[in-house]
Scaffold this motif. Sequence first.
Motif, short mmCIF file in Angstrom:
data_model
loop_
_atom_site.label_atom_id
_atom_site.label_comp_id
_atom_site.label_asym_id
_atom_site.label_seq_id
_atom_site.Cartn_x
_atom_site.Cartn_y
_atom_site.Cartn_z
N TYR A 91 0.79 -1.35 -0.17
CA TYR A 91 -0.06 -0.10 0.00
C TYR A 91 0.97 1.30 -0.04
CZ TYR A 91 -3.34 3.43 1.98
OH TYR A 91 -4.41 4.24 2.09
N PHE A 92 1.88 1.28 0.74
CA PHE A 92 2.84 2.39 0.93
C PHE A 92 3.55 2.60 -0.09
CE2 PHE A 92 6.71 4.57 1.90
CZ PHE A 92 6.23 5.66 2.73
N SER A 93 4.06 1.41 -0.59
CA SER A 93 5.00 1.41 -2.07
C SER A 93 4.07 2.02 -3.25
CB SER A 93 5.43 0.13 -2.37
OG SER A 93 6.22 -0.38 -1.20
N PHE A 94 2.70 1.48 -3.27
CA PHE A 94 1.86 1.94 -4.46
C PHE A 94 1.69 3.59 -4.11
CE2 PHE A 94 -2.42 3.08 -5.81
CZ PHE A 94 -2.32 2.67 -7.26
N VAL A 95 1.59 4.11 -3.25
CA VAL A 95 1.13 5.48 -3.04
C VAL A 95 2.35 6.39 -3.48
CG1 VAL A 95 0.63 7.14 -1.26
CG2 VAL A 95 -0.61 5.10 -1.41
N ALA A 96 3.66 5.89 -2.98
CA ALA A 96 4.85 6.60 -3.15
C ALA A 96 5.13 6.49 -4.58
CB ALA A 96 6.11 5.90 -2.50
N VAL A 97 4.78 5.30 -5.28
CA VAL A 97 5.36 5.37 -6.77
C VAL A 97 4.51 6.22 -7.43
CG1 VAL A 97 5.11 3.89 -8.83
CG2 VAL A 97 6.11 2.98 -6.48
N ALA A 98 2.88 6.25 -7.17
CA ALA A 98 2.06 7.06 -8.00
C ALA A 98 2.66 8.65 -7.77
CB ALA A 98 0.65 6.75 -7.28
N HIS A 99 2.92 8.96 -6.47
CA HIS A 99 3.25 10.27 -6.16
C HIS A 99 4.54 10.69 -7.13
CE1 HIS A 99 4.04 13.41 -3.06
NE2 HIS A 99 3.64 14.31 -4.34
N VAL A 100 5.56 9.74 -7.19
CA VAL A 100 6.65 10.00 -7.78
C VAL A 100 6.35 10.26 -9.63
CG1 VAL A 100 8.83 8.96 -8.87
CG2 VAL A 100 8.22 9.01 -6.34
N LEU A 101 5.39 9.19 -9.93
CA LEU A 101 5.13 9.34 -11.32
C LEU A 101 4.32 10.46 -11.61
CD1 LEU A 101 3.76 5.61 -12.10
CD2 LEU A 101 5.95 6.81 -12.90
N LEU A 102 3.91 11.08 -10.85
CA LEU A 102 2.87 12.36 -10.89
C LEU A 102 3.98 13.60 -11.06
CD1 LEU A 102 0.34 14.00 -10.95
CD2 LEU A 102 0.60 14.30 -8.68
N MET A 103 4.95 13.52 -10.31
CA MET A 103 6.02 14.41 -10.39
C MET A 103 6.81 14.52 -11.59
SD MET A 103 5.43 16.17 -7.61
CE MET A 103 6.73 17.24 -7.64
N PHE A 104 7.09 13.17 -11.88
CA PHE A 104 7.83 12.84 -13.22
C PHE A 104 7.21 13.36 -14.49
CE2 PHE A 104 10.98 10.13 -11.02
CZ PHE A 104 12.28 10.82 -11.39
N GLY A 105 5.84 12.93 -14.49
CA GLY A 105 4.70 13.18 -15.46
C GLY A 105 4.97 14.78 -16.00
N GLN A 106 4.92 15.53 -14.91
CA GLN A 106 5.13 17.23 -15.26
C GLN A 106 6.62 17.43 -15.87
OE1 GLN A 106 3.69 19.40 -11.65
NE2 GLN A 106 3.18 17.59 -10.85
N HIS A 107 7.38 16.68 -15.57
CA HIS A 107 8.79 17.04 -16.52
C HIS A 107 8.68 16.42 -17.83
CE1 HIS A 107 11.37 18.54 -13.21
NE2 HIS A 107 10.54 18.03 -12.39
N TRP A 108 7.98 15.28 -18.02
CA TRP A 108 7.91 14.60 -19.40
C TRP A 108 7.00 15.24 -20.38
CZ3 TRP A 108 7.01 9.41 -16.54
CH2 TRP A 108 8.27 8.87 -15.93
N SER A 109 5.93 15.80 -19.73
CA SER A 109 4.76 16.32 -20.45
C SER A 109 4.46 17.83 -20.08
CB SER A 109 3.40 15.88 -20.71
OG SER A 109 2.56 16.37 -21.29
N VAL A 110 4.74 18.91 -20.90
CA VAL A 110 4.31 20.08 -20.70
C VAL A 110 2.72 20.38 -20.55
CG1 VAL A 110 4.40 22.70 -21.26
CG2 VAL A 110 6.43 21.29 -21.83
N ARG A 111 2.03 19.89 -21.51
CA ARG A 111 0.71 19.99 -21.20
C ARG A 111 0.19 19.26 -19.75
NH1 ARG A 111 1.78 19.14 -26.66
NH2 ARG A 111 0.84 20.65 -28.19
N PHE A 112 0.76 18.32 -19.56
CA PHE A 112 0.37 17.45 -18.23
C PHE A 112 0.50 18.42 -17.15
CE2 PHE A 112 1.23 14.81 -14.64
CZ PHE A 112 -0.17 14.25 -14.37
N LYS A 113 1.76 19.14 -17.25
CA LYS A 113 2.38 20.29 -16.26
C LYS A 113 1.33 21.26 -16.08
CE LYS A 113 6.21 23.26 -14.62
NZ LYS A 113 7.26 23.56 -15.16
N ALA A 114 0.76 21.56 -17.18
CA ALA A 114 -0.08 22.81 -17.07
C ALA A 114 -1.51 22.44 -16.90
CB ALA A 114 -0.23 23.34 -18.64
N PHE A 115 -1.92 21.39 -17.00
CA PHE A 115 -3.03 20.64 -16.58
C PHE A 115 -3.03 20.44 -14.85
CE2 PHE A 115 -5.36 16.82 -14.85
CZ PHE A 115 -6.82 17.09 -15.46
#
Length: 250
Positions: free
Chosen positions: A164-188
């Motif tokens: 449970y803790f690992s899933f939350v941490a991985v999802a949080h990290v992916l949210l942060m990395f997604g903002q670096h991978w996609s400008v449109r996602f960062k704007a959203f």
Amino acid sequence: MGRLHLTYPANIAKVTSQKRRINLFGLGLHHLPFLVLYVFALKACVETSGNPYEVALAHHKEKGYDPAAFAAKTDAGAKRGKTVVDDWGGGDAEDDPWGDLEADDDAAPEAPDAAAAVEASSATPDADTDAPTANLTALEEQITFSTPPTLPASWLPEFWAVAYFSFVAVAHVLLMFGQHWSVRFKAFVNYVEADEVKPGNVLMFCPMPHQGKAEIVHVNELEIVDPKAPGGKRKMLWTVFQRQRFEYVT
């Protein structure tokens, strides 16, 4: 106010004005759900800490493992002077793992005398050594484990809590990395479309395909001299995209 319409050069597909979403202490509200999930995940880890160890220990006890008896056996063996020779070096051989083997070769011709000594010692038992030996034999009869069983760490939580803790941490990290991978996602995630251009807002430039990548740039304000403006000065709103300066003119 109505919807904002901006004009831009032909090499740019779209330009929109964006304003930052509500945030706390400079952090977006998208972190708040993860903070709540972290609290529940850590609570589950603390509450289930040590459960796997207790389950594994109870299982081994059912199979005949007794930690107290095993510790007593180990202490009794140490008192009796039992040592282990490591044939690969080290251990209790005083940095000479082959010393005992050489001693056995030297003592081989005197085997009859050694046998006589053994018979003599068996004929005159020592009362001081019989008691520990008898106790050790009784302990060995009670224990079926030659070595302690492998147990999980005493602080380890349940598997589902760690997952449970690992899933939350991985999802949080992916949210942060997604903002670096996609400008449109960062704007959203961080911005909402605005109906005006002003200092403090940003502009999101989306170029035509194969002519660069999208970018979020800040709107700057500069006071310039303009004879046509009241007072001879006006404020200019400008920004830079792809090394070109763009000015917002109303």
